[in-house]
Design an enzyme around this catalytic site. Structure first.
Site, short mmCIF file in Angstrom:
data_model
loop_
_atom_site.label_atom_id
_atom_site.label_comp_id
_atom_site.label_asym_id
_atom_site.label_seq_id
_atom_site.Cartn_x
_atom_site.Cartn_y
_atom_site.Cartn_z
N CYS A 166 50.64 22.48 64.23
CA CYS A 166 51.18 22.32 62.93
C CYS A 166 49.95 22.12 61.77
O CYS A 166 50.51 21.95 60.59
CB CYS A 166 52.20 21.23 62.82
SG CYS A 166 53.60 21.55 63.94
N GLU A 317 52.75 7.91 60.00
CA GLU A 317 52.06 8.33 58.66
C GLU A 317 52.04 7.15 57.75
O GLU A 317 51.32 7.09 56.85
CB GLU A 317 52.68 9.62 58.23
CG GLU A 317 51.85 10.15 57.18
CD GLU A 317 52.23 11.58 56.81
OE1 GLU A 317 51.57 12.26 55.97
OE2 GLU A 317 53.36 12.20 57.32
N HIS A 340 60.30 22.46 58.56
CA HIS A 340 59.02 22.35 59.02
C HIS A 340 58.67 23.80 59.68
O HIS A 340 58.94 24.48 60.45
CB HIS A 340 58.80 21.68 60.23
CG HIS A 340 57.44 21.26 60.82
ND1 HIS A 340 56.42 21.81 60.18
CD2 HIS A 340 57.12 20.33 61.70
CE1 HIS A 340 55.19 21.36 61.05
NE2 HIS A 340 55.75 20.44 61.93
N PHE A 399 50.49 19.28 67.18
CA PHE A 399 50.70 18.82 68.72
C PHE A 399 49.29 19.24 69.07
O PHE A 399 48.31 20.05 68.62
CB PHE A 399 51.51 19.71 69.24
CG PHE A 399 53.05 19.49 69.02
CD1 PHE A 399 53.39 18.30 68.54
CD2 PHE A 399 53.94 20.39 69.71
CE1 PHE A 399 54.59 17.90 68.42
CE2 PHE A 399 55.39 19.93 69.44
CZ PHE A 399 55.78 18.62 68.81
#
Length: 411
Positions: A166, A317, A340, A399
């Site tokens: 990602c 985050e 996403h 990932f």
């Protein structure tokens, strides 16, 4: 080399996202702050049957032309179309004053042609080898988006694909900047593209607990930083940026949307899919991006967050932002609207950050109200916020523990 010499200008943007076809449509959709998630007929037999799909493209945008679309996977077609918009937006005309040997193309993707592989595997098992398309391999392999973009533009400089899950789209921009600063090219066409919303891929994410199960209200499912978030909404999309050395862009009368002034990367080496607790290794990437740009943490006015709407990512985050940027910069998370888009997300969000700086406007996070917010962050909610942004960071995490942070400043 001074910090000023190390900046590159974002002179063109091309976007194809669930919010719409093109840069302006995507920006308008983000400013509305309404999620693009909806039921997906192709996922009707899946435990999670909704996604954020790119809407049908109008002929003026969606036509590849030249009888070439048949050989391209969906992620490749979107990359080509976004690249055309970006190059035109930059005021460049391939073949007219364009030295193709000095143009690089870097396009990231996480799952590339997974949709085509899934379809062709089914055909093989249902009807045998003769039903497998001869275009399987070029529609599948991850480098083909970069290859077809280069072919379409006549770009004969370095051409490659990045794959950091990602963070792939953001990684492509880092590589592009490095190529420009090394002198390996004069123009870089870079970004990410993903079109992996398939029954098998979607179910795979569902089985690992990554997707929202809010099936009764898909448009409310992507809720970055909300206390009741339960997972992300899978999406597709593409973003391509044209990058040039700042001096070169200004020499031809282009200031650009923003300057990509710094980049930082790190790897968690913690877990295949879970982030390191507290974002302690992602912090290395953030601080490296700031140092590369000659910025201090207090200079950052705005954060374009990775903000997936998963419980663990948003917690990690938020802890990272609170620890490194305690002065409270504004925070947005485009995945609330767009979902996403996996390997394309980092490039899309870098483009959104450039637009935020250019327009002096921060898009709101969809499906988030101050009452819902779990963390002590200055999240923009409800409506766009007018803000003069002096420096912004865009976070991308993938990932495998990949962390990429980009630092952008006004052009």
């Amino acid at each position: 080399m001074t910090t000023a010499d190390r900046s590159v200008a974002v002179t063109g943007l091309g976007l194809i996202t669930p919010a719409g076809a093109g840069r302006e449509a995507t920006w308008a959709g983000l400013l509305r702050g309404t999620s693009a998630a909806a039921r997906d007929p192709e996922l009707k037999c899946c435990p999670v049957d909704f996604s954020c799909r790119i809407p049908e493209l109008p002929p003026a945008v969606g036509r590849i032309g030249g009888g070439k679309a048949w050989r391209m996977g969906r992620f490749t077609r979107h990359a080509v179309l976004a690249a055309r918009e970006a190059v035109a937006d930059a005021g460049l005309r391939p073949g007219d004053g364009w030295d193709g040997a000095r143009v690089a193309v870097i396009v990231g993707s996480g799952l590339a042609g997974a949709a085509h592989l899934e379809d062709q595997t089914l055909r093989f098992h249902q009807g045998g080898p003769e039903l497998v398309a001869p275009t399987l391999v070029p529609m599948l392999i991850s480098n083909m988006a970069a290859g077809e973009v280069a072919l379409d533009l006549g770009a004969r400089g370095p051409s490659l694909a990045t794959d950091s899950a990602c963070a792939s789209g953001a990684s492509a921009l880092v590589v592009a900047r490095d190529l420009l600063l090394s002198g390996a090219c004069d123009i870089a066409v870079a970004g990410g593209s993903e079109a992996a919303v398939t029954p098998v891929v979607t179910t795979g994410f569902q089985r690992m607990g990554a997707l929202s199960a809010r099936g009764g209200e898909p448009a409310a499912a992507s809720r970055p930083f909300a206390a009741d978030r339960d997972g992300f909404v899978i999406a597709e999309g593409a973003a391509i940026c044209v990058l040039e050395r700042t001096a070169d862009a200004r020499a031809r009368g282009r200031r650009g949307y923003a300057l990509l002034a710094g980049a930082g990367q790190s790897t968690d080496a913690h877990h295949p899919t879970a982030p390191a607790p507290g974002g302690v290794v992602a912090e290395t990437a953030l601080r490296a991006a700031l140092a590369d740009a000659g910025l201090s943490a207090s200079d950052v006015d705005h954060v374009d967050a990775h903000g997936t709407s998963t419980p663990l990512n948003d917690l990690t985050e938020a802890e990272l932002i609170g620890r490194v940027l305690p002065h409270g910069p504004s925070v947005t998370a485009p995945k609330g609207v767009l979902g996403h888009s996996l390997g394309a997300a980092g490039a899309i969000e870098a483009a959104v950050t450039a637009l935020t700086i250019h327009h002096g406007t921060v898009p709101p996070i969809a499906n988030l109200t101050p009452r819902d917010l779990e963390f002590d962050l200055d999240c923009v909610t409800g409506a766009p916020r007018a803000q003069r942004v002096r420096a912004a960071v865009s976070h991308s995490f993938g990932f495998g523990g990949h962390n990429v942070v980009l630092a952008l400043i006004p052009a």
